[in-house]
Design a protein around this motif. Structure first.
Motif, PDB file in Angstrom:
ATOM      1  N   CYS A   1      53.656  46.236  59.245  1.00 46.64           N
ATOM      2  CA  CYS A   1      54.987  45.815  58.805  1.00 46.64           C
ATOM      3  C   CYS A   1      55.270  46.460  57.444  1.00 46.64           C
ATOM      4  O   CYS A   1      54.444  46.376  56.533  1.00 46.64           O
ATOM      5  CB  CYS A   1      55.025  44.294  58.696  1.00 46.64           C
ATOM      6  SG  CYS A   1      56.554  43.631  58.027  1.00 46.64           S
TER       7      CYS A   1
ATOM      8  N   THR B   1      52.568  44.476  63.382  1.00 47.42           N
ATOM      9  CA  THR B   1      53.930  44.255  63.861  1.00 47.42           C
ATOM     10  C   THR B   1      53.967  43.477  65.162  1.00 47.42           C
ATOM     11  O   THR B   1      53.026  43.493  65.942  1.00 47.42           O
ATOM     12  CB  THR B   1      54.671  45.586  64.067  1.00 47.42           C
ATOM     13  OG1 THR B   1      53.962  46.355  65.021  1.00 47.42           O
ATOM     14  CG2 THR B   1      54.800  46.356  62.784  1.00 47.42           C
ATOM     15  N   ASP B   2      55.082  42.803  65.370  1.00 48.94           N
ATOM     16  CA  ASP B   2      55.343  42.067  66.605  1.00 48.94           C
ATOM     17  C   ASP B   2      56.363  42.891  67.384  1.00 48.94           C
ATOM     18  O   ASP B   2      57.380  43.315  66.826  1.00 48.94           O
ATOM     19  CB  ASP B   2      55.912  40.686  66.265  1.00 48.94           C
ATOM     20  CG  ASP B   2      56.169  39.822  67.489  1.00 48.94           C
ATOM     21  OD1 ASP B   2      56.412  40.370  68.583  1.00 48.94           O
ATOM     22  OD2 ASP B   2      56.140  38.590  67.343  1.00 48.94           O
ATOM     23  N   GLN B   3      56.108  43.139  68.648  1.00 49.48           N
ATOM     24  CA  GLN B   3      56.996  43.968  69.465  1.00 49.48           C
ATOM     25  C   GLN B   3      58.440  43.454  69.416  1.00 49.48           C
ATOM     26  O   GLN B   3      59.374  44.237  69.412  1.00 49.48           O
ATOM     27  CB  GLN B   3      56.494  43.996  70.913  1.00 49.48           C
ATOM     28  CG  GLN B   3      57.234  44.971  71.793  1.00 49.48           C
ATOM     29  CD  GLN B   3      57.072  46.417  71.346  1.00 49.48           C
ATOM     30  OE1 GLN B   3      56.052  46.823  70.811  1.00 49.48           O
ATOM     31  NE2 GLN B   3      58.103  47.207  71.572  1.00 49.48           N
TER      32      GLN B   3
ATOM     33  N   TYR C   1      60.061  42.139  66.943  1.00 51.40           N
ATOM     34  CA  TYR C   1      60.722  42.424  65.672  1.00 51.40           C
ATOM     35  C   TYR C   1      60.397  43.809  65.125  1.00 51.40           C
ATOM     36  O   TYR C   1      60.661  44.097  63.971  1.00 51.40           O
ATOM     37  CB  TYR C   1      60.324  41.372  64.626  1.00 51.40           C
ATOM     38  CG  TYR C   1      60.706  39.983  65.040  1.00 51.40           C
ATOM     39  CD1 TYR C   1      62.025  39.566  65.041  1.00 51.40           C
ATOM     40  CD2 TYR C   1      59.733  39.078  65.457  1.00 51.40           C
ATOM     41  CE1 TYR C   1      62.382  38.287  65.429  1.00 51.40           C
ATOM     42  CE2 TYR C   1      60.078  37.792  65.843  1.00 51.40           C
ATOM     43  CZ  TYR C   1      61.405  37.409  65.833  1.00 51.40           C
ATOM     44  OH  TYR C   1      61.758  36.146  66.218  1.00 51.40           O
ATOM     45  N   ARG C   2      59.802  44.641  65.941  1.00 54.61           N
ATOM     46  CA  ARG C   2      59.343  45.945  65.517  1.00 54.61           C
ATOM     47  C   ARG C   2      60.389  46.691  64.717  1.00 54.61           C
ATOM     48  O   ARG C   2      61.537  46.695  65.107  1.00 54.61           O
ATOM     49  CB  ARG C   2      58.937  46.759  66.741  1.00 54.61           C
ATOM     50  CG  ARG C   2      58.221  48.003  66.373  1.00 54.61           C
ATOM     51  CD  ARG C   2      57.729  48.726  67.574  1.00 54.61           C
ATOM     52  NE  ARG C   2      57.155  49.966  67.084  1.00 54.61           N
ATOM     53  CZ  ARG C   2      56.140  50.552  67.617  1.00 54.61           C
ATOM     54  NH1 ARG C   2      55.595  50.053  68.687  1.00 54.61           N
ATOM     55  NH2 ARG C   2      55.666  51.653  67.116  1.00 54.61           N
ATOM     56  N   PRO C   3      60.093  47.275  63.613  1.00 52.08           N
ATOM     57  CA  PRO C   3      58.789  47.570  63.041  1.00 52.08           C
ATOM     58  C   PRO C   3      58.257  46.461  62.139  1.00 52.08           C
ATOM     59  O   PRO C   3      57.311  46.680  61.376  1.00 52.08           O
ATOM     60  CB  PRO C   3      59.056  48.835  62.230  1.00 52.08           C
ATOM     61  CG  PRO C   3      60.434  48.635  61.717  1.00 52.08           C
ATOM     62  CD  PRO C   3      61.156  47.932  62.851  1.00 52.08           C
ATOM     63  N   PHE C   4      58.849  45.283  62.196  1.00 52.74           N
ATOM     64  CA  PHE C   4      58.437  44.170  61.341  1.00 52.74           C
ATOM     65  C   PHE C   4      57.509  43.231  62.102  1.00 52.74           C
ATOM     66  O   PHE C   4      57.396  43.299  63.310  1.00 52.74           O
ATOM     67  CB  PHE C   4      59.661  43.416  60.822  1.00 52.74           C
ATOM     68  CG  PHE C   4      60.650  44.330  60.158  1.00 52.74           C
ATOM     69  CD1 PHE C   4      60.411  44.815  58.886  1.00 52.74           C
ATOM     70  CD2 PHE C   4      61.796  44.727  60.809  1.00 52.74           C
ATOM     71  CE1 PHE C   4      61.298  45.674  58.272  1.00 52.74           C
ATOM     72  CE2 PHE C   4      62.698  45.584  60.209  1.00 52.74           C
ATOM     73  CZ  PHE C   4      62.439  46.064  58.942  1.00 52.74           C
ATOM     74  N   CYS C   5      56.895  42.300  61.371  1.00 54.33           N
ATOM     75  CA  CYS C   5      55.974  41.361  61.999  1.00 54.33           C
ATOM     76  C   CYS C   5      56.673  40.053  62.372  1.00 54.33           C
ATOM     77  O   CYS C   5      56.169  39.300  63.194  1.00 54.33           O
ATOM     78  CB  CYS C   5      54.801  41.056  61.060  1.00 54.33           C
ATOM     79  SG  CYS C   5      55.307  40.165  59.578  1.00 54.33           S
ATOM     80  N   SER C   6      57.827  39.795  61.782  1.00 58.22           N
ATOM     81  CA  SER C   6      58.522  38.523  62.020  1.00 58.22           C
ATOM     82  C   SER C   6      59.996  38.656  61.674  1.00 58.22           C
ATOM     83  O   SER C   6      60.423  39.629  61.043  1.00 58.22           O
ATOM     84  CB  SER C   6      57.908  37.430  61.147  1.00 58.22           C
ATOM     85  OG  SER C   6      58.140  37.724  59.772  1.00 58.22           O
TER      86      SER C   6
ATOM     87  N   CYS D   1      60.514  38.902  57.808  1.00 53.25           N
ATOM     88  CA  CYS D   1      60.407  40.233  57.198  1.00 53.25           C
ATOM     89  C   CYS D   1      61.605  41.105  57.579  1.00 53.25           C
ATOM     90  O   CYS D   1      62.088  41.880  56.749  1.00 53.25           O
ATOM     91  CB  CYS D   1      59.099  40.903  57.600  1.00 53.25           C
ATOM     92  SG  CYS D   1      57.673  40.239  56.706  1.00 53.25           S
TER      93      CYS D   1
END
Length: 60
Positions: free
Chosen positions: A3, A10-12, A14-19, A22
């Motif tokens: 992130c 990263t979370d798919q 919210y990609r490229p973010f983790c949440s 962010c």
């Protein structure tokens, strides 16, 4: 991929973010002018040398 805000994985969703948190932080930076591209001072057209035969600076 990490992130760009907090460096967590990263979370798919919210990609490229983790949440969402962010992603919202990043959006707030964009909207608040936190991200910008450096620019040089603008050139004043009056300071440019005149080119003979150049009528583009004439105002009608």
């Amino acid at each position: 991929m990490a992130c760009p805000i907090c460096s967590k994985v990263t979370d798919q969703k919210y990609r490229p973010f983790c949440s969402k948190r962010c992603a919202d932080i990043d959006l707030a930076k964009w909207l608040g002018g936190g991200y910008s591209i450096p620019a040089s001072d603008e050139i004043d057209p009056e300071d440019l040398p005149e080119v003979e035969g150049d009528d583009s600076r004439l105002i009608n």
